[in-house]
Design a protein around this motif. Structure first.
Motif, PDB file in Angstrom:
ATOM      1  N   ARG A  55       0.816  -1.215   0.000  1.00  0.00           N
ATOM      2  CA  ARG A  55       0.000   0.000   0.000  1.00  0.00           C
ATOM      3  C   ARG A  55       0.850   1.265   0.000  1.00  0.00           C
ATOM      4  NH1 ARG A  55      -5.429  -0.732   0.793  1.00  0.00           N
ATOM      5  NH2 ARG A  55      -6.103  -2.857   1.297  1.00  0.00           N
ATOM      6  N   SER A  56       1.954   1.257   0.706  1.00  0.00           N
ATOM      7  CA  SER A  56       2.826   2.434   0.707  1.00  0.00           C
ATOM      8  C   SER A  56       3.501   2.604  -0.655  1.00  0.00           C
ATOM      9  CB  SER A  56       3.875   2.329   1.817  1.00  0.00           C
ATOM     10  OG  SER A  56       4.652   1.157   1.687  1.00  0.00           O
ATOM     11  N   THR A  57       3.819   1.493  -1.294  1.00  0.00           N
ATOM     12  CA  THR A  57       4.393   1.565  -2.644  1.00  0.00           C
ATOM     13  C   THR A  57       3.380   2.137  -3.624  1.00  0.00           C
ATOM     14  OG1 THR A  57       5.858  -0.320  -2.219  1.00  0.00           O
ATOM     15  CG2 THR A  57       5.415   0.224  -4.526  1.00  0.00           C
ATOM     16  N   ARG A  58       2.123   1.743  -3.470  1.00  0.00           N
ATOM     17  CA  ARG A  58       1.085   2.286  -4.353  1.00  0.00           C
ATOM     18  C   ARG A  58       0.851   3.770  -4.072  1.00  0.00           C
ATOM     19  NH1 ARG A  58      -4.494  -0.876  -5.049  1.00  0.00           N
ATOM     20  NH2 ARG A  58      -4.822  -0.278  -2.867  1.00  0.00           N
ATOM     21  N   LEU A  59       0.909   4.163  -2.812  1.00  0.00           N
ATOM     22  CA  LEU A  59       0.804   5.584  -2.486  1.00  0.00           C
ATOM     23  C   LEU A  59       1.908   6.379  -3.174  1.00  0.00           C
ATOM     24  CD1 LEU A  59      -0.055   5.872   1.332  1.00  0.00           C
ATOM     25  CD2 LEU A  59      -1.359   6.812  -0.581  1.00  0.00           C
ATOM     26  N   ASN A  60       3.071   5.774  -3.242  1.00  0.00           N
ATOM     27  CA  ASN A  60       4.207   6.479  -3.836  1.00  0.00           C
ATOM     28  C   ASN A  60       4.055   6.664  -5.344  1.00  0.00           C
ATOM     29  OD1 ASN A  60       6.659   7.830  -3.562  1.00  0.00           O
ATOM     30  ND2 ASN A  60       7.828   6.016  -4.136  1.00  0.00           N
ATOM     31  N   ILE A  61       3.202   5.873  -5.966  1.00  0.00           N
ATOM     32  CA  ILE A  61       2.926   6.081  -7.392  1.00  0.00           C
ATOM     33  C   ILE A  61       2.340   7.469  -7.596  1.00  0.00           C
ATOM     34  CG2 ILE A  61       1.479   5.349  -9.334  1.00  0.00           C
ATOM     35  CD1 ILE A  61       1.687   2.495  -8.265  1.00  0.00           C
ATOM     36  N   TYR A  62       1.496   7.893  -6.654  1.00  0.00           N
ATOM     37  CA  TYR A  62       0.856   9.202  -6.752  1.00  0.00           C
ATOM     38  C   TYR A  62       1.716  10.298  -6.129  1.00  0.00           C
ATOM     39  CZ  TYR A  62      -3.035   6.002  -7.519  1.00  0.00           C
ATOM     40  OH  TYR A  62      -3.828   4.991  -7.993  1.00  0.00           O
ATOM     41  N   MET A  63       2.421   9.987  -5.044  1.00  0.00           N
ATOM     42  CA  MET A  63       3.206  11.010  -4.348  1.00  0.00           C
ATOM     43  C   MET A  63       4.554  11.277  -5.001  1.00  0.00           C
ATOM     44  SD  MET A  63       2.576  10.591  -0.268  1.00  0.00           S
ATOM     45  CE  MET A  63       3.766  11.920  -0.029  1.00  0.00           C
ATOM     46  N   GLN A  64       5.107  10.244  -5.674  1.00  0.00           N
ATOM     47  CA  GLN A  64       6.413  10.391  -6.320  1.00  0.00           C
ATOM     48  C   GLN A  64       7.455  10.924  -5.337  1.00  0.00           C
ATOM     49  OE1 GLN A  64       7.197   9.722  -9.928  1.00  0.00           O
ATOM     50  NE2 GLN A  64       5.475   8.456  -9.283  1.00  0.00           N
ATOM     51  N   ALA A  65       7.588  10.250  -4.200  1.00  0.00           N
ATOM     52  CA  ALA A  65       8.534  10.677  -3.164  1.00  0.00           C
ATOM     53  C   ALA A  65       9.962  10.661  -3.692  1.00  0.00           C
ATOM     54  CB  ALA A  65       8.412   9.767  -1.944  1.00  0.00           C
ATOM     55  N   ARG A  66      10.664  11.745  -3.424  1.00  0.00           N
ATOM     56  CA  ARG A  66      12.063  11.865  -3.854  1.00  0.00           C
ATOM     57  C   ARG A  66      12.926  12.172  -2.641  1.00  0.00           C
ATOM     58  NH1 ARG A  66       9.008  13.971  -7.964  1.00  0.00           N
ATOM     59  NH2 ARG A  66       9.464  13.227 -10.067  1.00  0.00           N
ATOM     60  N   VAL A  67      13.984  11.385  -2.473  1.00  0.00           N
ATOM     61  CA  VAL A  67      14.885  11.547  -1.337  1.00  0.00           C
ATOM     62  C   VAL A  67      16.314  11.552  -1.858  1.00  0.00           C
ATOM     63  CG1 VAL A  67      15.683  10.536   0.836  1.00  0.00           C
ATOM     64  CG2 VAL A  67      13.269  10.375   0.207  1.00  0.00           C
ATOM     65  N   PRO A  68      17.140  12.515  -1.421  1.00  0.00           N
ATOM     66  CA  PRO A  68      18.549  12.523  -1.842  1.00  0.00           C
ATOM     67  C   PRO A  68      19.229  11.208  -1.480  1.00  0.00           C
ATOM     68  CG  PRO A  68      17.972  14.581  -0.733  1.00  0.00           C
ATOM     69  CD  PRO A  68      16.803  13.658  -0.557  1.00  0.00           C
ATOM     70  N   ASP A  69      20.184  10.807  -2.285  1.00  0.00           N
ATOM     71  CA  ASP A  69      20.857   9.521  -2.074  1.00  0.00           C
ATOM     72  C   ASP A  69      21.434   9.394  -0.665  1.00  0.00           C
ATOM     73  OD1 ASP A  69      20.248   8.705  -4.613  1.00  0.00           O
ATOM     74  OD2 ASP A  69      22.162   9.342  -5.481  1.00  0.00           O
ATOM     75  N   GLU A  70      21.991  10.500  -0.156  1.00  0.00           N
ATOM     76  CA  GLU A  70      22.623  10.431   1.164  1.00  0.00           C
ATOM     77  C   GLU A  70      21.603  10.275   2.292  1.00  0.00           C
ATOM     78  OE1 GLU A  70      22.269  14.827   0.007  1.00  0.00           O
ATOM     79  OE2 GLU A  70      22.827  12.917  -0.931  1.00  0.00           O
ATOM     80  N   GLU A  71      20.317  10.522   1.993  1.00  0.00           N
ATOM     81  CA  GLU A  71      19.280  10.394   3.019  1.00  0.00           C
ATOM     82  C   GLU A  71      18.472   9.108   2.883  1.00  0.00           C
ATOM     83  OE1 GLU A  71      16.773  13.801   3.337  1.00  0.00           O
ATOM     84  OE2 GLU A  71      18.424  15.231   3.222  1.00  0.00           O
ATOM     85  N   LYS A  72      18.757   8.328   1.861  1.00  0.00           N
ATOM     86  CA  LYS A  72      18.010   7.089   1.667  1.00  0.00           C
ATOM     87  C   LYS A  72      18.400   6.065   2.730  1.00  0.00           C
ATOM     88  CE  LYS A  72      17.243   7.519  -3.300  1.00  0.00           C
ATOM     89  NZ  LYS A  72      17.504   6.945  -4.640  1.00  0.00           N
ATOM     90  N   PRO A  73      17.420   5.326   3.258  1.00  0.00           N
ATOM     91  CA  PRO A  73      17.727   4.330   4.299  1.00  0.00           C
ATOM     92  C   PRO A  73      18.560   3.186   3.739  1.00  0.00           C
ATOM     93  CG  PRO A  73      15.441   4.119   3.565  1.00  0.00           C
ATOM     94  CD  PRO A  73      15.984   5.371   2.935  1.00  0.00           C
ATOM     95  N   THR A  74      19.392   2.632   4.593  1.00  0.00           N
ATOM     96  CA  THR A  74      20.232   1.511   4.170  1.00  0.00           C
ATOM     97  C   THR A  74      19.395   0.236   4.082  1.00  0.00           C
ATOM     98  OG1 THR A  74      20.811   1.047   6.471  1.00  0.00           O
ATOM     99  CG2 THR A  74      22.269   2.522   5.243  1.00  0.00           C
ATOM    100  N   SER A  75      19.932  -0.738   3.384  1.00  0.00           N
ATOM    101  CA  SER A  75      19.177  -1.975   3.159  1.00  0.00           C
ATOM    102  C   SER A  75      19.833  -3.175   3.838  1.00  0.00           C
ATOM    103  CB  SER A  75      19.053  -2.240   1.657  1.00  0.00           C
ATOM    104  OG  SER A  75      20.339  -2.281   1.058  1.00  0.00           O
ATOM    105  N   ALA A  76      20.498  -2.949   4.983  1.00  0.00           N
ATOM    106  CA  ALA A  76      21.140  -4.051   5.702  1.00  0.00           C
ATOM    107  C   ALA A  76      20.076  -5.009   6.237  1.00  0.00           C
ATOM    108  CB  ALA A  76      21.978  -3.508   6.851  1.00  0.00           C
ATOM    109  N   GLU A  77      20.364  -6.301   6.157  1.00  0.00           N
ATOM    110  CA  GLU A  77      19.395  -7.297   6.617  1.00  0.00           C
ATOM    111  C   GLU A  77      19.268  -7.253   8.133  1.00  0.00           C
ATOM    112  OE1 GLU A  77      18.574 -12.123   6.329  1.00  0.00           O
ATOM    113  OE2 GLU A  77      20.025 -11.131   5.005  1.00  0.00           O
TER     114      GLU A  77
END
Length: 210
Positions: free
Chosen positions: A116-138
């Motif tokens: 649902r959050s991914t679908r919301l982002n289709i409309y919101m088109q959220a943009r975040v600078p690379d340095e502010e993007k969350p890490t993907s560590a497991e």
């Protein structure tokens, strides 16, 4: 001097031709020479009329389709927005009760939040600078509770953001503040998408251990 658009000229030509045809048809019998009926001209007039009608119908159809898409988007966004909050409350309730984590349930909840959050982002088109993007560590096993708490707080921050709640009443003097709020909402939404995916993945791997 004024210049008419080609569309206006075409319309004027059609009206002129139609009026001319009407005038000729209304002449009494025997008055003046017989009209010079040109079937090619009649066909052309009919084609132009039909073309205009088809164009008008197409425009109406496109507008109707756009309205339907807009209404569907509004319904989807409202539904996703509410459902994400409901799922957040369910997760928080179990955390407060200190219940052992049901990894199957957590996987289902976070999968839906992610969808649902991914679908919301289709409309919101959220943009975040690379340095502010969350890490993907497991995530590690012992980090699951903390990750769920963080997810709940992110959802709180996102759903209470003025950029979403007061979007229709933004004053021109508050544009700068609105941009800051939108940037914050973007960061939260991107983080929700990322973290919910991570929790879902880790929960899926822990289901077999229960």
């Amino acid at each position: 001097m004024s210049f008419k658009s080609p569309a206006w000229l075409l319309g004027a030509a059609i009206v002129s031709l139609c009026l001319a045809g009407t005038t000729m048809a209304q002449k009494p019998a025997g008055a003046g020479p017989p009209p010079n009926n040109n079937p090619n001209l009649d066909d052309r007039i009919r084609q132009l009329d039909e073309g205009r009608l088809r164009g008008a119908e197409t425009n109406v159809s496109v507008e109707e389709q756009n309205q339907k898409r807009l209404q569907a988007a509004i319904v989807n966004m409202r539904d996703d927005y509410k459902r994400i909050q409901i799922l957040r409350n369910d997760i928080a309730r179990n955390l407060v009760a200190r219940k052992p984590l049901d990894y199957k349930l957590v996987a289902e909840q976070t999968a839906e939040i992610n969808k649902r959050s991914t679908r919301l982002n289709i409309y919101m088109q959220a943009r975040v600078p690379d340095e502010e993007k969350p890490t993907s560590a497991e995530l590690k096993n012992e980090e699951m509770v903390g990750a769920l708490v963080k997810l709940c707080k992110l959802i709180d921050s996102f759903t209470e953001n003025p950029a979403l709640k007061n979007a229709a009443t933004v004053d021109s003097k508050d544009i700068a503040k609105s941009k800051e709020d939108k940037a914050s909402a973007d960061r939260d939404l991107v983080a929700i998408i990322k973290l919910s995916a991570g929790i879902q993945k880790k929960s899926g791997s822990l289901i077999v251990s229960q």
